[in-house]
Design a protein around this motif. Structure first.
Motif, PDB file in Angstrom:
ATOM      1  N   UNK A 151       0.851  -1.191   0.000  1.00  0.00           N
ATOM      2  CA  UNK A 151       0.000   0.000   0.000  1.00  0.00           C
ATOM      3  C   UNK A 151       0.884   1.238   0.000  1.00  0.00           C
ATOM      4  N   UNK A 152       0.475   2.250  -0.776  1.00  0.00           N
ATOM      5  CA  UNK A 152       1.311   3.444  -0.933  1.00  0.00           C
ATOM      6  C   UNK A 152       0.466   4.704  -0.815  1.00  0.00           C
ATOM      7  N   UNK A 153       1.160   5.816  -0.556  1.00  0.00           N
ATOM      8  CA  UNK A 153       0.519   7.125  -0.542  1.00  0.00           C
ATOM      9  C   UNK A 153       0.746   7.801  -1.886  1.00  0.00           C
ATOM     10  N   UNK A 154       0.132   8.961  -2.063  1.00  0.00           N
ATOM     11  CA  UNK A 154       0.183   9.642  -3.351  1.00  0.00           C
ATOM     12  C   UNK A 154       1.583  10.149  -3.682  1.00  0.00           C
ATOM     13  N   UNK A 155       2.465  10.261  -2.692  1.00  0.00           N
ATOM     14  CA  UNK A 155       3.819  10.746  -2.958  1.00  0.00           C
ATOM     15  C   UNK A 155       4.798   9.621  -3.264  1.00  0.00           C
TER      16      UNK A 155
ATOM     17  N   UNK B 286      -3.548   9.343  -9.395  1.00  0.00           N
ATOM     18  CA  UNK B 286      -2.674   8.219  -9.753  1.00  0.00           C
ATOM     19  C   UNK B 286      -1.632   8.629 -10.778  1.00  0.00           C
ATOM     20  N   UNK B 287      -1.358   9.939 -10.867  1.00  0.00           N
ATOM     21  CA  UNK B 287      -0.360  10.413 -11.832  1.00  0.00           C
ATOM     22  C   UNK B 287       1.060   9.971 -11.462  1.00  0.00           C
TER      23      UNK B 287
ATOM     24  N   UNK C   7      -8.662  25.594  -7.942  1.00  0.00           N
ATOM     25  CA  UNK C   7      -8.403  24.488  -8.864  1.00  0.00           C
ATOM     26  C   UNK C   7      -8.876  23.166  -8.271  1.00  0.00           C
ATOM     27  N   UNK C   8      -9.686  22.445  -9.046  1.00  0.00           N
ATOM     28  CA  UNK C   8     -10.217  21.153  -8.592  1.00  0.00           C
ATOM     29  C   UNK C   8     -10.264  20.155  -9.751  1.00  0.00           C
ATOM     30  N   UNK C   9      -9.260  20.185 -10.600  1.00  0.00           N
ATOM     31  CA  UNK C   9      -9.174  19.243 -11.712  1.00  0.00           C
ATOM     32  C   UNK C   9      -8.057  18.242 -11.442  1.00  0.00           C
ATOM     33  N   UNK C  10      -8.123  17.054 -12.036  1.00  0.00           N
ATOM     34  CA  UNK C  10      -7.034  16.082 -11.862  1.00  0.00           C
ATOM     35  C   UNK C  10      -5.817  16.499 -12.665  1.00  0.00           C
ATOM     36  N   UNK C  11      -4.674  15.937 -12.324  1.00  0.00           N
ATOM     37  CA  UNK C  11      -3.457  16.199 -13.086  1.00  0.00           C
ATOM     38  C   UNK C  11      -3.292  15.117 -14.142  1.00  0.00           C
ATOM     39  N   UNK C  12      -3.552  15.484 -15.379  1.00  0.00           N
ATOM     40  CA  UNK C  12      -3.287  14.641 -16.539  1.00  0.00           C
ATOM     41  C   UNK C  12      -2.481  15.494 -17.508  1.00  0.00           C
ATOM     42  N   UNK C  13      -2.075  14.909 -18.601  1.00  0.00           N
ATOM     43  CA  UNK C  13      -1.210  15.654 -19.523  1.00  0.00           C
ATOM     44  C   UNK C  13      -1.879  16.941 -20.008  1.00  0.00           C
TER      45      UNK C  13
END
Length: 338
Positions: free
Chosen positions: A48-52, A78-79, A202-208
């Motif tokens: 199990x991992x964290x976002x960092x 999940x970027x 800002x409330x959008x996900x980080x994608x390309x």
């Protein structure tokens, strides 16, 4: 079975241990999973991992070689995971697709109010018994315009609070949210939102497609006295461009709970070390900038939901069941936008 969990915060540890009690042993570590720490996971089927965590192809190869078959990320984003590499290695990758949106939305408003009313500066002064009001003037938010980039669950919760303040609502997203429309939100293109908003969140996900959404051009369109809040992902903001804008004396306030180069910094005590990130160091010198350490999600309610979903993801994996939280599963390639 023993599960090893990386990047566990002190307040999170008892929740994880309690949730897995009677099911599996869990070994909680405060170190983050990366190239250097991946060998620790050897012999553990579930990690199990964290976002960092940095789950690049090399780290995933190390995990797979050590016997790991399932990765349970305790976050929505999940970027940080190379999903294609995970699929090639036959790994199962799960995340937490939902937790309390109010945790982040309420904290984003806490940040916005803090920079608008100069709360940190005022608190620092009064600790030194300086009770002057010089430089502490803020603005009423009622009647002003808020621009919400991303009107999903968190953006909607943020918008409901803005509506309570009596603000004019502008929104941008790929799809309009009926709940936000019912609150009186007008959807607009990004340029109009940047130009007309007094407060931008800002409330959008980080994608390309959203990387450096707030770049030099976007910042140039904003009002000189606008407030910018980012409680989503650090990579949404071009920090170098933001520093250049602040050096020009523009923007009334900036509040960041995330930073694009936060890995290796956030969640650690660096107070006795030399921080070599010149961009972050310069950013912290501005009196109208507030930086917190990726804590918007960190409430009992949200973390409790994250832990419960993580347990469910692990149990579904062990039972051979798929669910909506699985980003990658055996025989199924990632079907999410990158």
């Amino acid at each position: 079975m023993e599960i090893v969990a990386f990047g566990v915060q002190a307040d999170e540890k008892p929740l994880l241990e309690r949730a897995f009690a009677g099911r599996h042993q869990i070994r909680c570590l405060d170190v983050f999973l990366n190239d250097d720490t991946a060998p620790i996971a050897a012999g553990h089927e579930v990690v199990s991992v964290s976002v960092n965590a940095d789950l690049n192809a090399g780290v995933l190869q190390q995990l797979a070689s050590g016997g790991t078959r399932m990765i349970a990320q305790r976050a929505t984003g999940f970027n940080n995971i190379d999903l294609d590499a995970a699929a090639d290695l036959g790994l199962t990758v799960g995340r937490v697709s939902y937790y309390s949106p109010y945790s982040v939305a309420e904290f984003a408003w806490a940040l916005a109010m803090a920079v608008n009313r100069r709360v940190v500066r005022a608190a620092n002064r009064t600790r030194n018994f300086d009770f002057r009001l010089d430089g502490l003037m803020g603005r009423d938010l009622r009647g002003r315009t808020v621009g919400v980039l991303g009107t999903g669950k968190i953006g909607e919760a943020f918008t409901r609070i803005a509506h309570g303040f009596g603000m004019r609502l502008l929104g941008w997203d790929l799809a309009e949210n009926p709940a936000c429309l019912d609150l009186g939100m007008t959807y607009a293109d990004q340029d109009r939102l940047f130009a007309e908003s007094d407060l931008i969140s800002l409330h959008v996900p980080l994608v390309e497609a959203t990387r450096h959404l707030i770049d030099a051009r976007a910042l140039a369109l904003m009002k000189d006295d606008a407030i910018l809040v980012n409680s989503s992902r650090g990579g949404l903001v071009d920090t170098a461009a933001l520093v250049a804008t602040l050096k020009e004396g523009r923007l009334s306030g900036v509040a960041l709970d995330v930073y694009e180069e936060e890995a290796g910094l956030f969640f650690f005590d660096k107070s006795l070390e030399v921080v070599h990130d010149d961009t972050l160091a310069r950013l912290m010198t501005f009196g109208n900038v507030l930086v917190t350490s990726h804590q918007a999600y960190f409430t009992e309610d949200a973390v409790g939901q994250i832990v419960d979903t993580t347990v469910a993801n692990v149990e579904d994996y062990l039972a051979g069941r798929d669910n909506e939280n699985m980003l990658v599963a055996p025989g199924r390639r990632p079907a999410v936008a990158r």
